[in-house]
Design a protein around this motif. Structure first.
Motif, PDB file in Angstrom:
ATOM      1  N   PRO A   1      -2.902   6.111   3.475  1.00 29.23           N
ATOM      2  CA  PRO A   1      -1.477   6.444   3.404  1.00 29.23           C
ATOM      3  C   PRO A   1      -1.256   7.931   3.161  1.00 29.23           C
ATOM      4  O   PRO A   1      -2.096   8.605   2.554  1.00 29.23           O
ATOM      5  N   GLN A   2      -0.135   8.437   3.634  1.00 37.02           N
ATOM      6  CA  GLN A   2       0.212   9.849   3.501  1.00 37.02           C
ATOM      7  C   GLN A   2       1.675   9.963   3.088  1.00 37.02           C
ATOM      8  O   GLN A   2       2.556   9.391   3.730  1.00 37.02           O
ATOM      9  N   ILE A   3       1.932  10.698   1.994  1.00 43.58           N
ATOM     10  CA  ILE A   3       3.302  10.905   1.536  1.00 43.58           C
ATOM     11  C   ILE A   3       3.906  12.066   2.314  1.00 43.58           C
ATOM     12  O   ILE A   3       3.366  13.177   2.328  1.00 43.58           O
TER      13      ILE A   3
ATOM     14  N   VAL B   1       1.481   5.401   7.004  1.00 43.55           N
ATOM     15  CA  VAL B   1       0.193   4.746   6.778  1.00 43.55           C
ATOM     16  C   VAL B   1      -0.519   4.483   8.097  1.00 43.55           C
ATOM     17  O   VAL B   1       0.058   3.909   9.027  1.00 43.55           O
ATOM     18  N   ASP B   2      -1.766   4.925   8.166  1.00 48.13           N
ATOM     19  CA  ASP B   2      -2.644   4.553   9.272  1.00 48.13           C
ATOM     20  C   ASP B   2      -3.125   3.140   8.996  1.00 48.13           C
ATOM     21  O   ASP B   2      -3.963   2.915   8.119  1.00 48.13           O
TER      22      ASP B   2
ATOM     23  N   SER C   1       0.105  14.718   1.153  1.00 52.45           N
ATOM     24  CA  SER C   1      -1.140  14.377   0.470  1.00 52.45           C
ATOM     25  C   SER C   1      -1.621  13.017   0.965  1.00 52.45           C
ATOM     26  O   SER C   1      -0.829  12.110   1.194  1.00 52.45           O
ATOM     27  N   GLN C   2      -2.929  12.888   1.142  1.00 55.80           N
ATOM     28  CA  GLN C   2      -3.517  11.659   1.664  1.00 55.80           C
ATOM     29  C   GLN C   2      -4.549  11.114   0.685  1.00 55.80           C
ATOM     30  O   GLN C   2      -5.199  11.862  -0.025  1.00 55.80           O
ATOM     31  N   LYS C   3      -4.690   9.792   0.665  1.00 52.90           N
ATOM     32  CA  LYS C   3      -5.728   9.119  -0.100  1.00 52.90           C
ATOM     33  C   LYS C   3      -6.355   8.043   0.773  1.00 52.90           C
ATOM     34  O   LYS C   3      -5.659   7.368   1.540  1.00 52.90           O
ATOM     35  N   ARG C   4      -7.670   7.902   0.638  1.00 54.39           N
ATOM     36  CA  ARG C   4      -8.382   6.831   1.350  1.00 54.39           C
ATOM     37  C   ARG C   4      -8.501   5.644   0.402  1.00 54.39           C
ATOM     38  O   ARG C   4      -9.082   5.759  -0.683  1.00 54.39           O
TER      39      ARG C   4
ATOM     40  N   ILE D   1       0.824  -1.207   0.000  1.00 50.97           N
ATOM     41  CA  ILE D   1       0.000   0.000   0.000  1.00 50.97           C
ATOM     42  C   ILE D   1       0.861   1.261   0.000  1.00 50.97           C
ATOM     43  O   ILE D   1       0.448   2.308  -0.514  1.00 50.97           O
ATOM     44  N   ARG D   2       2.093   1.184   0.519  1.00 43.57           N
ATOM     45  CA  ARG D   2       2.998   2.325   0.378  1.00 43.57           C
ATOM     46  C   ARG D   2       3.375   2.510  -1.089  1.00 43.57           C
ATOM     47  O   ARG D   2       3.421   3.629  -1.601  1.00 43.57           O
ATOM     48  N   CYS D   3       3.641   1.393  -1.776  1.00 41.99           N
ATOM     49  CA  CYS D   3       3.941   1.467  -3.206  1.00 41.99           C
ATOM     50  C   CYS D   3       2.744   1.993  -3.983  1.00 41.99           C
ATOM     51  O   CYS D   3       2.897   2.805  -4.907  1.00 41.99           O
TER      52      CYS D   3
END
Length: 281
Positions: free
Chosen positions: A110-112, A120-121, A97-100, A79-81
């Motif tokens: 995850p958040q870059i 990553v939460d 930046s975050q995406k659900r 999920i990091r990739c």
């Protein structure tokens, strides 16, 4: 059909990433994924990850086929990739930046970070035997340092689900573990009806763990993000480590924190693109 892909790795745990946003189903089959993951006759990877349209209010959906064609619920390094890949194909590589992301293990965010690392939460670990799942102990109780007979030896194991099953055992020296021999015996043990990932952990200090992993469906890998999270949880539950620790894997280190406030786990580590290409599907 020609399929564009990108190859990424997280601490050597490597994946083929496919932009699958135009379809709600993966564009390759599990059988095709096995061929793509072959390190001699294919691209070579531990798994194939698909970025599909989001579900239930999420930005994207993640699905993954392991190198043996099985489908795990989630993958921490993967999920990091995926987060790095999504930032690239979206053209949005802004820091923080975050995406659900919808996964079979639930929604993961995850958040870059500013240094390029991905935080990553990972959510809240599940600890009851029925949630792992495992037949060790009563189904409504935790499995902590329970004896398990494997390869003619008794191992004290702690079981944790990070949306996928993990069996953790603490050893004096991870380097001497015959992983290729005993890993499959843990994975396919009768007490794990859905098989299991297995982590062998050496406690260097309370804030530093060494880990080797046998991944369900992929075998010995250089890193496992959900496994590192499960290992820290097992260390806390057995009084062996702190809630914030570095987990050293063969491919590098992850920072893992288990919040005492809301019980959520946070994983921070790298994700790197190796190359892009086109393959015939």
């Amino acid at each position: 059909m020609m399929i564009e892909f990108a190859k990424y790795h997280g601490l050597g745990n490597d994946f083929i990433l496919i932009d699958n946003r135009l379809s709600s189903q993966p564009v390759v089959t599990p059988e095709q994924a096995i061929k793509l993951c072959d390190r001699h006759f294919g691209i070579g990877a531990d798994g194939v990850i698909f970025v599909l349209p989001g579900q239930n209010g999420t930005d994207y959906t993640m699905r993954i086929f392991n190198s043996d064609g099985s489908e795990p619920e989630m993958c921490g390094n993967g999920i990091r990739c995926l987060a790095a890949f999504v930032a690239e194909i979206d053209g949005n590589q802004q820091e923080n930046s975050q995406k659900r992301i919808h996964t079979l293990a639930g929604t993961i965010t995850p958040q870059i970070m500013s240094d390029g690392q991905v935080k990553v939460d990972m959510g809240v670990p599940r600890l009851l035997a029925s949630e792992i799942p495992t037949a060790l102990g009563a189904e409504n109780q935790k499995v902590i340092d329970q004896p398990l007979e494997v390869a003619g030896q008794s191992w004290d194991v702690t079981c944790v689900s990070m949306g996928n099953p993990h069996c953790i055992t603490f050893v004096e020296d991870v380097a001497v573990i015959p992983l290729e021999k005993i890993g499959p015996q843990f994975e396919h043990h009768a007490v794990f009806p859905q098989r299991t990932n297995t982590e062998f952990i050496q406690v260097v200090r309370r804030d530093y763990l060494k880990m080797r992993v046998w991944e369900r469906g992929a075998g010995a890998t250089l890193a496992c993000g959900t496994g590192a999270c499960a290992a820290l949880v097992a260390g806390v539950l057995t009084g062996r480590c702190d809630r914030l620790a570095t987990v050293e894997l063969p491919g590098g280190c992850l920072q893992i924190e288990w919040s005492e406030v809301d019980q959520r786990l946070w994983m921070t580590g790298p994700a790197q693109r190796v190359f892009t290409g086109v393959v015939e599907g």
